[in-house]
Design a protein around this motif. Structure first.
Motif, PDB file in Angstrom:
ATOM      1  N   HIS A  22      16.064 -25.605 -16.282  1.00  0.00           N
ATOM      2  CA  HIS A  22      16.319 -24.303 -15.668  1.00  0.00           C
ATOM      3  C   HIS A  22      15.627 -24.282 -14.307  1.00  0.00           C
ATOM      4  CE1 HIS A  22      12.333 -23.641 -17.508  1.00  0.00           C
ATOM      5  NE2 HIS A  22      12.135 -22.778 -16.515  1.00  0.00           N
ATOM      6  N   LEU A  23      15.908 -23.267 -13.532  1.00  0.00           N
ATOM      7  CA  LEU A  23      15.261 -23.106 -12.231  1.00  0.00           C
ATOM      8  C   LEU A  23      14.333 -21.906 -12.291  1.00  0.00           C
ATOM      9  CD1 LEU A  23      14.939 -23.860  -9.232  1.00  0.00           C
ATOM     10  CD2 LEU A  23      16.879 -22.331  -8.744  1.00  0.00           C
ATOM     11  N   ASN A  24      13.077 -22.147 -11.969  1.00  0.00           N
ATOM     12  CA  ASN A  24      12.081 -21.085 -11.915  1.00  0.00           C
ATOM     13  C   ASN A  24      11.932 -20.633 -10.471  1.00  0.00           C
ATOM     14  OD1 ASN A  24       9.740 -19.574 -13.175  1.00  0.00           O
ATOM     15  ND2 ASN A  24       8.675 -20.713 -11.569  1.00  0.00           N
ATOM     16  N   VAL A  25      12.038 -19.324 -10.225  1.00  0.00           N
ATOM     17  CA  VAL A  25      12.071 -18.799  -8.863  1.00  0.00           C
ATOM     18  C   VAL A  25      10.977 -17.758  -8.675  1.00  0.00           C
ATOM     19  CG1 VAL A  25      13.423 -17.485  -7.183  1.00  0.00           C
ATOM     20  CG2 VAL A  25      14.540 -19.204  -8.612  1.00  0.00           C
ATOM     21  N   GLN A  26      10.207 -17.916  -7.612  1.00  0.00           N
ATOM     22  CA  GLN A  26       9.288 -16.877  -7.169  1.00  0.00           C
ATOM     23  C   GLN A  26       9.956 -16.132  -6.015  1.00  0.00           C
ATOM     24  OE1 GLN A  26       5.535 -18.655  -6.143  1.00  0.00           O
ATOM     25  NE2 GLN A  26       5.319 -19.671  -8.125  1.00  0.00           N
ATOM     26  N   ILE A  27      10.068 -14.827  -6.131  1.00  0.00           N
ATOM     27  CA  ILE A  27      10.743 -14.030  -5.113  1.00  0.00           C
ATOM     28  C   ILE A  27       9.728 -13.602  -4.055  1.00  0.00           C
ATOM     29  CG2 ILE A  27      12.158 -12.005  -4.664  1.00  0.00           C
ATOM     30  CD1 ILE A  27      12.952 -11.989  -7.595  1.00  0.00           C
ATOM     31  N   ALA A  28      10.100 -13.742  -2.792  1.00  0.00           N
ATOM     32  CA  ALA A  28       9.208 -13.419  -1.677  1.00  0.00           C
ATOM     33  C   ALA A  28       8.741 -11.976  -1.747  1.00  0.00           C
ATOM     34  CB  ALA A  28       9.918 -13.673  -0.348  1.00  0.00           C
ATOM     35  N   GLY A  29       7.554 -11.761  -1.263  1.00  0.00           N
ATOM     36  CA  GLY A  29       6.953 -10.430  -1.269  1.00  0.00           C
ATOM     37  C   GLY A  29       5.454 -10.553  -1.049  1.00  0.00           C
ATOM     38  N   PRO A  30       4.670  -9.570  -1.471  1.00  0.00           N
ATOM     39  CA  PRO A  30       5.100  -8.360  -2.188  1.00  0.00           C
ATOM     40  C   PRO A  30       5.709  -7.313  -1.264  1.00  0.00           C
ATOM     41  CG  PRO A  30       2.726  -8.350  -1.881  1.00  0.00           C
ATOM     42  CD  PRO A  30       3.209  -9.666  -1.357  1.00  0.00           C
ATOM     43  N   PRO A  31       6.614  -6.487  -1.796  1.00  0.00           N
ATOM     44  CA  PRO A  31       7.247  -5.448  -0.987  1.00  0.00           C
ATOM     45  C   PRO A  31       6.361  -4.218  -0.880  1.00  0.00           C
ATOM     46  CG  PRO A  31       8.088  -5.354  -3.208  1.00  0.00           C
ATOM     47  CD  PRO A  31       7.117  -6.509  -3.174  1.00  0.00           C
ATOM     48  N   GLU A  32       6.638  -3.402   0.109  1.00  0.00           N
ATOM     49  CA  GLU A  32       5.911  -2.143   0.249  1.00  0.00           C
ATOM     50  C   GLU A  32       6.595  -1.022  -0.520  1.00  0.00           C
ATOM     51  OE1 GLU A  32       5.326  -1.168   4.322  1.00  0.00           O
ATOM     52  OE2 GLU A  32       4.099  -2.958   4.745  1.00  0.00           O
ATOM     53  N   ARG A  33       7.921  -1.124  -0.709  1.00  0.00           N
ATOM     54  CA  ARG A  33       8.671  -0.042  -1.350  1.00  0.00           C
ATOM     55  C   ARG A  33       9.543  -0.589  -2.472  1.00  0.00           C
ATOM     56  NH1 ARG A  33      12.381   3.022   2.416  1.00  0.00           N
ATOM     57  NH2 ARG A  33      13.199   0.891   2.700  1.00  0.00           N
ATOM     58  N   LEU A  34       9.721   0.200  -3.493  1.00  0.00           N
ATOM     59  CA  LEU A  34      10.595  -0.181  -4.593  1.00  0.00           C
ATOM     60  C   LEU A  34      12.012  -0.436  -4.095  1.00  0.00           C
ATOM     61  CD1 LEU A  34      11.176  -0.552  -7.633  1.00  0.00           C
ATOM     62  CD2 LEU A  34      11.540   1.928  -7.759  1.00  0.00           C
ATOM     63  N   GLU A  35      12.471   0.367  -3.146  1.00  0.00           N
ATOM     64  CA  GLU A  35      13.827   0.207  -2.625  1.00  0.00           C
ATOM     65  C   GLU A  35      14.029  -1.177  -2.015  1.00  0.00           C
ATOM     66  OE1 GLU A  35      11.825   2.691  -2.069  1.00  0.00           O
ATOM     67  OE2 GLU A  35      12.806   4.456  -2.954  1.00  0.00           O
ATOM     68  N   ASP A  36      13.011  -1.679  -1.317  1.00  0.00           N
ATOM     69  CA  ASP A  36      13.106  -3.010  -0.727  1.00  0.00           C
ATOM     70  C   ASP A  36      13.156  -4.082  -1.814  1.00  0.00           C
ATOM     71  OD1 ASP A  36      12.976  -1.850   1.805  1.00  0.00           O
ATOM     72  OD2 ASP A  36      10.781  -1.996   1.852  1.00  0.00           O
ATOM     73  N   ALA A  37      12.346  -3.915  -2.846  1.00  0.00           N
ATOM     74  CA  ALA A  37      12.342  -4.876  -3.946  1.00  0.00           C
ATOM     75  C   ALA A  37      13.690  -4.901  -4.659  1.00  0.00           C
ATOM     76  CB  ALA A  37      11.229  -4.536  -4.932  1.00  0.00           C
ATOM     77  N   LEU A  38      14.252  -3.730  -4.907  1.00  0.00           N
ATOM     78  CA  LEU A  38      15.542  -3.654  -5.580  1.00  0.00           C
ATOM     79  C   LEU A  38      16.649  -4.287  -4.735  1.00  0.00           C
ATOM     80  CD1 LEU A  38      15.360  -0.042  -7.047  1.00  0.00           C
ATOM     81  CD2 LEU A  38      15.472  -2.178  -8.365  1.00  0.00           C
ATOM     82  N   ALA A  39      16.601  -4.074  -3.435  1.00  0.00           N
ATOM     83  CA  ALA A  39      17.632  -4.647  -2.571  1.00  0.00           C
ATOM     84  C   ALA A  39      17.593  -6.168  -2.619  1.00  0.00           C
ATOM     85  CB  ALA A  39      17.453  -4.144  -1.143  1.00  0.00           C
TER      86      ALA A  39
END
Length: 211
Positions: A22-39
């Motif tokens: 499988h592929l394990n992925v770390q998503i860039a961040g951390p975001p300042e807002r939930l809206e940015d994370a969801l996008a």
């Protein structure tokens, strides 16, 4: 670490060519807002779904998932997000002391319900990779309990032919604790084998897991 669907497409193709489980992925961040994370998550999930192998998003410090409270809000909005549970990072990032609060335990339980793979490391409130030993036994027992719970949730979703990945992940310095000369205080290979044995011994239905 990925920042876009295009990056995830490329990494998934490379991983598939290499025959990865499988592929394990770390998503860039951390975001300042939930809206940015969801996008960002909403851009990545379609890429994960069209990938030629399973793709799981890791819970990790310094990434989109760093803040447990914000990440739990994200999971509430995207309840089917498939995770790799590296449970050590929230303990350190949140400086969680024993005993953990009911709210902290509930947060962990929610994340465990979405875990499709696990990374094995025991942490404390101030140390991301604690040596296995009597002085850290309460933390070791806490993590073993989390892993057992996560395995049970996984088993409830999957069939006998499916494979759960548990990767013992003990890193070199600065993850590993060192003395004043920079020499590691423990034998990581011995600890990795000990952790593998502890995880397997804690299961009743070991025949359901790949050896």
């Amino acid at each position: 670490m990925v920042r876009s669907a295009d990056e995830l497409d490329r990494f998934a193709e490379q991983a598939a060519r290499l025959g990865a489980h499988h592929l394990n992925v770390q998503i860039a961040g951390p975001p300042e807002r939930l809206e940015d994370a969801l996008a960002l998550v909403d851009a990545l999930v379609p890429a994960a779904e069209r990938a030629p192998l399973p793709v799981f998003f890791e819970t990790h410090r310094g990434r989109l998932s760093q803040d447990m409270a914000l990440f739990l809000r994200l999971v509430a909005c995207r309840p089917t997000l498939r995770l790799t549970g590296d449970l050590s990072h929230y303990v350190v990032a949140g400086e969680m002391d024993l005993p953990l609060s009911p709210q902290q335990l509930a947060g962990y339980d929610r994340i465990l319900r979405n875990c499709e793979a696990f990374h094995g490391r025991v942490a404390t409130a101030h140390q991301v990779q604690a040596p296995l030993g009597p002085h850290h036994r309460p933390w070791t027992e806490l993590f073993l309990g989390w892993w057992r719970t996560g395995f049970d949730y996984w088993l409830a979703r999957h069939g006998a032919a499916d494979e759960l990945s548990f990767m013992v992940e003990l890193g070199p310095p600065p993850y590993a604790v060192t003395d004043a000369q920079g020499q590691e205080l423990t034998d990581r290979w011995a600890e990795a084998k000990a952790m593998k044995d502890m995880v397997r011994a804690g299961r009743v239905r070991l025949d359901r897991f790949r050896r």
